[in-house]
Motif scaffolding. Structure first.
Motif, PDB file in Angstrom:
ATOM      1  N   GLU A 235       0.860  -1.186   0.000  1.00  0.00           N
ATOM      2  CA  GLU A 235       0.000   0.000   0.000  1.00  0.00           C
ATOM      3  C   GLU A 235       0.891   1.229   0.000  1.00  0.00           C
ATOM      4  OE1 GLU A 235      -3.604   1.860   2.691  1.00  0.00           O
ATOM      5  OE2 GLU A 235      -2.968  -0.197   3.018  1.00  0.00           O
TER       6      GLU A 235
ATOM      7  N   GLY B  29       0.995   5.729  -0.455  1.00  0.00           N
ATOM      8  CA  GLY B  29       0.230   6.966  -0.386  1.00  0.00           C
ATOM      9  C   GLY B  29      -0.215   7.310   1.015  1.00  0.00           C
TER      10      GLY B  29
ATOM     11  N   VAL C  43      -2.499  10.602   1.480  1.00  0.00           N
ATOM     12  CA  VAL C  43      -3.810  11.211   1.251  1.00  0.00           C
ATOM     13  C   VAL C  43      -4.674  10.284   0.405  1.00  0.00           C
ATOM     14  CG1 VAL C  43      -5.025  13.170   0.230  1.00  0.00           C
ATOM     15  CG2 VAL C  43      -2.882  13.530   1.468  1.00  0.00           C
ATOM     16  N   LYS C  44      -4.105   9.844  -0.700  1.00  0.00           N
ATOM     17  CA  LYS C  44      -4.814   8.915  -1.582  1.00  0.00           C
ATOM     18  C   LYS C  44      -4.040   7.609  -1.576  1.00  0.00           C
ATOM     19  CE  LYS C  44      -6.501   8.314  -6.285  1.00  0.00           C
ATOM     20  NZ  LYS C  44      -5.913   7.052  -6.602  1.00  0.00           N
ATOM     21  N   ARG C  45      -4.609   6.609  -0.968  1.00  0.00           N
ATOM     22  CA  ARG C  45      -3.935   5.324  -0.847  1.00  0.00           C
ATOM     23  C   ARG C  45      -4.223   4.446  -2.058  1.00  0.00           C
ATOM     24  NH1 ARG C  45      -1.741   4.200   4.161  1.00  0.00           N
ATOM     25  NH2 ARG C  45      -2.304   5.704   5.747  1.00  0.00           N
ATOM     26  N   ASP C  46      -3.198   3.748  -2.503  1.00  0.00           N
ATOM     27  CA  ASP C  46      -3.317   2.800  -3.601  1.00  0.00           C
ATOM     28  C   ASP C  46      -2.654   1.501  -3.199  1.00  0.00           C
ATOM     29  OD1 ASP C  46      -4.674   4.229  -5.644  1.00  0.00           O
ATOM     30  OD2 ASP C  46      -2.820   5.295  -6.148  1.00  0.00           O
TER      31      ASP C  46
END
Length: 102
Positions: free
Chosen positions: A32, A34, A36-39
């Motif tokens: 995982e 990120g 703020v924006k997790r990918d």
């Protein structure tokens, strides 16, 4: 679903969607990234090999190619009888990879 709408795509866009698939078997690392924006990201040699296998679909005139590693892990049935393509050199791979189609 897409196949059922083949005529609609043809009349609306003058073409129908087609897909090619390369299938392989092995371990993949997931992580995982990120704040703020997790990918979720995936990496590993399996993904590279799978992409190289998929690239060979047009060369052999097939829509699906499977690696020997995947075929060995599956059990053939009356409806699943893979056909051998042969041992193929893939970009970035030292050993040839045995490929099959269905």
């Amino acid at each position: 679903m897409l196949y059922a709408q083949k005529e609609q795509f043809g009349s609306m866009f003058d073409t129908t969607p087609e897909f090619k698939a390369g299938l392989h078997y092995g371990y993949v690392m997931a992580g995982e990234i990120g704040v703020v924006k997790r990918d979720i990201v995936y990496s590993g040699d399996v993904l590279n090999t799978t992409a190289r296998i998929q690239e060979k679909c047009n060369e052999f005139g097939v829509d699906i190619l499977l690696s020997e590693d995947l075929v060995k892990s599956l059990k053939p049935t009356n409806s699943f009888q893979p056909k051998e393509i042969g041992a193929i050199s893939l970009k970035g791979k030292a050993k040839k990879v045995e490929l099959f189609t269905v």
